[in-house]
Design a protein around this motif. Sequence first.
Motif, PDB file in Angstrom:
ATOM      1  N   VAL A  32       0.849  -1.202   0.000  1.00  0.00           N
ATOM      2  CA  VAL A  32       0.000   0.000   0.000  1.00  0.00           C
ATOM      3  C   VAL A  32       0.884   1.253   0.000  1.00  0.00           C
ATOM      4  O   VAL A  32       0.677   2.190  -0.782  1.00  0.00           O
ATOM      5  CB  VAL A  32      -0.979  -0.012   1.206  1.00  0.00           C
ATOM      6  CG1 VAL A  32      -1.664   1.332   1.354  1.00  0.00           C
ATOM      7  CG2 VAL A  32      -2.023  -1.116   1.021  1.00  0.00           C
ATOM      8  N   ARG A  33       1.914   1.241   0.840  1.00  0.00           N
ATOM      9  CA  ARG A  33       2.813   2.400   0.918  1.00  0.00           C
ATOM     10  C   ARG A  33       3.579   2.582  -0.403  1.00  0.00           C
ATOM     11  O   ARG A  33       3.681   3.694  -0.951  1.00  0.00           O
ATOM     12  CB  ARG A  33       3.815   2.196   2.081  1.00  0.00           C
ATOM     13  CG  ARG A  33       4.834   3.306   2.247  1.00  0.00           C
ATOM     14  CD  ARG A  33       5.823   3.021   3.349  1.00  0.00           C
ATOM     15  NE  ARG A  33       6.446   1.703   3.291  1.00  0.00           N
ATOM     16  CZ  ARG A  33       7.388   1.359   2.449  1.00  0.00           C
ATOM     17  NH1 ARG A  33       7.831   2.209   1.536  1.00  0.00           N
ATOM     18  NH2 ARG A  33       7.911   0.149   2.462  1.00  0.00           N
ATOM     19  N   THR A  35       2.838   1.524  -3.444  1.00  0.00           N
ATOM     20  CA  THR A  35       2.003   1.925  -4.583  1.00  0.00           C
ATOM     21  C   THR A  35       1.515   3.370  -4.431  1.00  0.00           C
ATOM     22  O   THR A  35       1.208   4.020  -5.418  1.00  0.00           O
ATOM     23  CB  THR A  35       0.807   0.964  -4.779  1.00  0.00           C
ATOM     24  OG1 THR A  35       0.190   0.725  -3.520  1.00  0.00           O
ATOM     25  CG2 THR A  35       1.240  -0.338  -5.392  1.00  0.00           C
ATOM     26  N   GLN A  36       1.486   3.863  -3.198  1.00  0.00           N
ATOM     27  CA  GLN A  36       1.159   5.285  -2.986  1.00  0.00           C
ATOM     28  C   GLN A  36       2.223   6.155  -3.672  1.00  0.00           C
ATOM     29  O   GLN A  36       1.917   7.110  -4.384  1.00  0.00           O
ATOM     30  CB  GLN A  36       1.112   5.560  -1.468  1.00  0.00           C
ATOM     31  CG  GLN A  36       1.059   7.041  -1.079  1.00  0.00           C
ATOM     32  CD  GLN A  36      -0.323   7.637  -1.346  1.00  0.00           C
ATOM     33  OE1 GLN A  36      -1.323   7.033  -1.000  1.00  0.00           O
ATOM     34  NE2 GLN A  36      -0.359   8.789  -1.979  1.00  0.00           N
ATOM     35  N   GLU A  37       3.494   5.754  -3.489  1.00  0.00           N
ATOM     36  CA  GLU A  37       4.610   6.490  -4.110  1.00  0.00           C
ATOM     37  C   GLU A  37       4.510   6.412  -5.643  1.00  0.00           C
ATOM     38  O   GLU A  37       4.728   7.396  -6.346  1.00  0.00           O
ATOM     39  CB  GLU A  37       5.956   5.889  -3.689  1.00  0.00           C
ATOM     40  CG  GLU A  37       6.193   5.892  -2.197  1.00  0.00           C
ATOM     41  CD  GLU A  37       7.100   7.010  -1.741  1.00  0.00           C
ATOM     42  OE1 GLU A  37       7.824   7.569  -2.578  1.00  0.00           O
ATOM     43  OE2 GLU A  37       7.074   7.329  -0.535  1.00  0.00           O
ATOM     44  N   ALA A  39       1.790   5.817  -7.378  1.00  0.00           N
ATOM     45  CA  ALA A  39       0.592   6.550  -7.807  1.00  0.00           C
ATOM     46  C   ALA A  39       0.896   8.048  -7.932  1.00  0.00           C
ATOM     47  O   ALA A  39       0.453   8.701  -8.889  1.00  0.00           O
ATOM     48  CB  ALA A  39      -0.541   6.311  -6.811  1.00  0.00           C
ATOM     49  N   GLU A  40       1.673   8.568  -6.983  1.00  0.00           N
ATOM     50  CA  GLU A  40       2.000  10.001  -7.049  1.00  0.00           C
ATOM     51  C   GLU A  40       2.771  10.334  -8.327  1.00  0.00           C
ATOM     52  O   GLU A  40       2.536  11.361  -8.958  1.00  0.00           O
ATOM     53  CB  GLU A  40       2.808  10.415  -5.814  1.00  0.00           C
ATOM     54  CG  GLU A  40       1.895  10.767  -4.646  1.00  0.00           C
ATOM     55  CD  GLU A  40       2.586  10.750  -3.308  1.00  0.00           C
ATOM     56  OE1 GLU A  40       3.811  10.980  -3.272  1.00  0.00           O
ATOM     57  OE2 GLU A  40       1.894  10.501  -2.313  1.00  0.00           O
ATOM     58  N   LYS A  43       0.456  10.215 -11.295  1.00  0.00           N
ATOM     59  CA  LYS A  43      -0.425  11.391 -11.335  1.00  0.00           C
ATOM     60  C   LYS A  43       0.314  12.663 -11.774  1.00  0.00           C
ATOM     61  O   LYS A  43      -0.302  13.678 -12.058  1.00  0.00           O
ATOM     62  CB  LYS A  43      -1.102  11.581  -9.978  1.00  0.00           C
ATOM     63  CG  LYS A  43      -2.184  10.534  -9.718  1.00  0.00           C
ATOM     64  CD  LYS A  43      -2.740  10.595  -8.308  1.00  0.00           C
ATOM     65  CE  LYS A  43      -3.697   9.434  -8.063  1.00  0.00           C
ATOM     66  NZ  LYS A  43      -4.107   9.316  -6.652  1.00  0.00           N
ATOM     67  N   LEU A  92      -2.705  -0.367  -6.778  1.00  0.00           N
ATOM     68  CA  LEU A  92      -2.712   0.929  -7.497  1.00  0.00           C
ATOM     69  C   LEU A  92      -4.146   1.426  -7.674  1.00  0.00           C
ATOM     70  O   LEU A  92      -4.421   2.612  -7.546  1.00  0.00           O
ATOM     71  CB  LEU A  92      -2.026   0.780  -8.864  1.00  0.00           C
ATOM     72  CG  LEU A  92      -0.496   0.792  -8.822  1.00  0.00           C
ATOM     73  CD1 LEU A  92       0.084   0.347 -10.155  1.00  0.00           C
ATOM     74  CD2 LEU A  92       0.040   2.179  -8.464  1.00  0.00           C
ATOM     75  N   GLY A  94      -6.486   1.005  -5.659  1.00  0.00           N
ATOM     76  CA  GLY A  94      -6.852   1.578  -4.366  1.00  0.00           C
ATOM     77  C   GLY A  94      -6.411   3.023  -4.225  1.00  0.00           C
ATOM     78  O   GLY A  94      -6.954   3.775  -3.419  1.00  0.00           O
ATOM     79  N   HIS A  95      -5.405   3.426  -5.001  1.00  0.00           N
ATOM     80  CA  HIS A  95      -4.933   4.824  -4.973  1.00  0.00           C
ATOM     81  C   HIS A  95      -5.487   5.611  -6.157  1.00  0.00           C
ATOM     82  O   HIS A  95      -4.993   6.695  -6.473  1.00  0.00           O
ATOM     83  CB  HIS A  95      -3.402   4.880  -5.012  1.00  0.00           C
ATOM     84  CG  HIS A  95      -2.752   4.262  -3.818  1.00  0.00           C
ATOM     85  ND1 HIS A  95      -2.932   4.722  -2.534  1.00  0.00           N
ATOM     86  CD2 HIS A  95      -1.903   3.213  -3.716  1.00  0.00           C
ATOM     87  CE1 HIS A  95      -2.235   3.968  -1.693  1.00  0.00           C
ATOM     88  NE2 HIS A  95      -1.599   3.054  -2.387  1.00  0.00           N
TER      89      HIS A  95
END
Length: 238
Positions: A32-33, A35-37, A39-40, A43, A92, A94-95
């Motif tokens: 989760v952590r 894929t957050q990176e 995802a940023e 984006k 991903l 999820g983000h």
Amino acid sequence: MAETAYKRILLKLSGEALMGEDSYGINRSTIVRMTQEIAEVSKMGIELAIVIGGGNIFRGIAPGAQGMDRATADYMGMLATVMNALALQDALKGHGVVARVQSALNIDQVVEPYIRPKALRYLEEKKVVIFAAGTGNPFFTTDTAAALRGVEIGAQIVMKATKVDGIYSADPNKDATAVRYNDISFDDCISRRLEVMDATAFALCRDQKMPIKVLSINKPGALQRAVLGQDEGTLVHI
Ligand code: UDP
């Protein structure tokens, strides 16, 4: 929005990166952590393709494969990368990032096959493309798949996200005098016997003049800084 240094990148993630502190498999909070990176970065408008490894589940050269037929064990390793790819796609989502998995091995009910023009179209549509099953051939690694797919899709750089934040003159865990290189040439990596990727992957990148950036996936913001062209990790260049 900040100007990015690259338009299209190939990110290589090792399977082990998904384990977190565990000794096997996929650690939920880690993925989760991570894929957050990712995802940023997606984006930011970057065209992002990912090659995921399988070392957190199975490797053809793992002790668990001892005595096995090597090609069979390697196919198992490639299947492990498909599981990781699906987990990555799901995380991903999820983000809020749309990702498509393409596999070098045909598993029709689960993932679509690797089709280069389709992958290129997804990238143009700013979807993340996750390449699974390595090169589809035994006796290779996902590092080689990363170099190969990176060249095929015309990525400007292969970013290898590892547990270490770059290439060091010696093992920083064993040698307190080890220094991190900001950048280093392919030739210097060879003459100093620095292992960046396996020999096949390294040779392909060198021949195709594909730069490699080695960075830490565990360092918050490292991927984003690398994408912005800021001082992060180590750049391997011609
Ligand atoms: N593998 C393979 N051909 C490929 C890519 C991978 O046979 O083109 C197999 C091989 O057994 C390898 C395993 O899949 O050990 C997992 O890949 P890798 O070790 O590269 O994963 P990572 O170290 O990045 O987690």
